[in-house]
Scaffold this motif. Structure first.
Motif, PDB file in Angstrom:
ATOM      1  N   GLY A   1       0.881  -1.273  -0.077  1.00  0.00           N
ATOM      2  CA  GLY A   1       0.070  -0.027  -0.026  1.00  0.00           C
ATOM      3  C   GLY A   1       0.946   1.149  -0.186  1.00  0.00           C
ATOM      4  O   GLY A   1       0.365   2.545  -0.176  1.00  0.00           O
ATOM      5  N   GLY A   2       2.216   1.161   0.219  1.00  0.00           N
ATOM      6  CA  GLY A   2       3.224   2.411   0.084  1.00  0.00           C
ATOM      7  C   GLY A   2       3.030   2.911  -1.276  1.00  0.00           C
ATOM      8  O   GLY A   2       2.579   2.275  -2.404  1.00  0.00           O
ATOM      9  N   GLY A   3       3.659   4.168  -1.389  1.00  0.00           N
ATOM     10  CA  GLY A   3       3.927   4.864  -2.741  1.00  0.00           C
ATOM     11  C   GLY A   3       3.999   6.196  -2.667  1.00  0.00           C
ATOM     12  O   GLY A   3       4.470   6.733  -1.624  1.00  0.00           O
ATOM     13  N   LEU A   4       3.731   6.888  -3.603  1.00  0.00           N
ATOM     14  CA  LEU A   4       3.998   8.453  -3.735  1.00  0.00           C
ATOM     15  C   LEU A   4       2.535   9.128  -3.488  1.00  0.00           C
ATOM     16  O   LEU A   4       1.717   8.833  -4.333  1.00  0.00           O
ATOM     17  N   VAL A   5       2.556  10.205  -2.638  1.00  0.00           N
ATOM     18  CA  VAL A   5       1.254  10.837  -2.405  1.00  0.00           C
ATOM     19  C   VAL A   5       1.380  12.224  -2.351  1.00  0.00           C
ATOM     20  O   VAL A   5       2.491  12.428  -1.804  1.00  0.00           O
ATOM     21  N   GLN A   6       0.416  12.872  -2.634  1.00  0.00           N
ATOM     22  CA  GLN A   6       0.773  14.441  -2.359  1.00  0.00           C
ATOM     23  C   GLN A   6       0.175  14.884  -0.950  1.00  0.00           C
ATOM     24  O   GLN A   6      -0.337  14.242  -0.394  1.00  0.00           O
ATOM     25  N   ALA A   7       0.767  15.854  -0.367  1.00  0.00           N
ATOM     26  CA  ALA A   7       0.581  16.415   0.921  1.00  0.00           C
ATOM     27  C   ALA A   7      -0.891  16.473   0.893  1.00  0.00           C
ATOM     28  O   ALA A   7      -1.631  17.099  -0.233  1.00  0.00           O
ATOM     29  N   GLY A   8      -1.779  16.097   1.979  1.00  0.00           N
ATOM     30  CA  GLY A   8      -3.149  16.167   2.141  1.00  0.00           C
ATOM     31  C   GLY A   8      -3.748  15.184   1.839  1.00  0.00           C
ATOM     32  O   GLY A   8      -5.250  15.006   2.042  1.00  0.00           O
TER      33      GLY A   8
ATOM     34  N   GLY B   1       8.920  -3.822   5.137  1.00  0.00           N
ATOM     35  CA  GLY B   1       8.649  -2.473   5.041  1.00  0.00           C
ATOM     36  C   GLY B   1       8.137  -2.084   3.766  1.00  0.00           C
ATOM     37  O   GLY B   1       8.373  -2.618   3.023  1.00  0.00           O
ATOM     38  N   THR B   2       7.429  -0.895   3.686  1.00  0.00           N
ATOM     39  CA  THR B   2       6.952  -0.329   2.579  1.00  0.00           C
ATOM     40  C   THR B   2       7.221   1.051   2.487  1.00  0.00           C
ATOM     41  O   THR B   2       7.024   1.900   3.578  1.00  0.00           O
ATOM     42  N   GLN B   3       7.796   1.716   1.296  1.00  0.00           N
ATOM     43  CA  GLN B   3       8.081   2.963   1.275  1.00  0.00           C
ATOM     44  C   GLN B   3       6.777   3.948   1.072  1.00  0.00           C
ATOM     45  O   GLN B   3       5.985   3.804   0.220  1.00  0.00           O
TER      46      GLN B   3
END
Length: 118
Positions: free
Chosen positions: A8-15, A111-113
């Motif tokens: 479920g990790g990944g890149l997400v924008q703030a908010g 772990g997941t980033q």
């Protein structure tokens, strides 16, 4: 033995939001688990507790995530979740799942980033 696998990790924008999942396999159903937790390790820093849930489903959170993150689990300890809302750049880290058993020690995932962009 118990194996834990985070996803479920990944890149997400703030908010934004993310939901991390930890899947437990192996002997988890045979062991008496007493608590599960999510930890994180930001770049260049030590691993820290993010959230913890006990056998009684009581929860504890780091001050920095209170009101934004929610930990939950299923009744067989096969899934542990971390709902992350209103994420911030300082939440960027590798997130680890752990399960503490009564008689067989504590197990950790790989772990997941999670990366939060501003």
């Amino acid at each position: 033995q118990v194996q834990l696998a985070e996803s479920g990790g990944g890149l997400v924008q703030a908010g934004g939001s993310l939901r991390l999942s930890c899947a437990a396999s192996g002997d988890i159903s045979r062991y008496a688990s007493v608590a599960a937790g999510w930890y994180r390790q930001p770049p260049g820093k030590q691993r820290e507790l993010v959230a913890r849930i006990t056998i009684a489903r009581t929860t504890d959170y780091a001050d920095s995530v209170k009101g934004r993150f929610t930990i939950s689990r299923d009744h067989l300890w096969k899934r542990v979740y971390l709902q992350m809302n209103d994420v911030r750049p300082e939440d960027t880290a590798v997130y680890y799942c752990s399960v503490q058993t009564r008689d067989h020690g504590t197990y950790w995932g790989q772990g997941t980033q999670v990366t939060v962009s501003s």
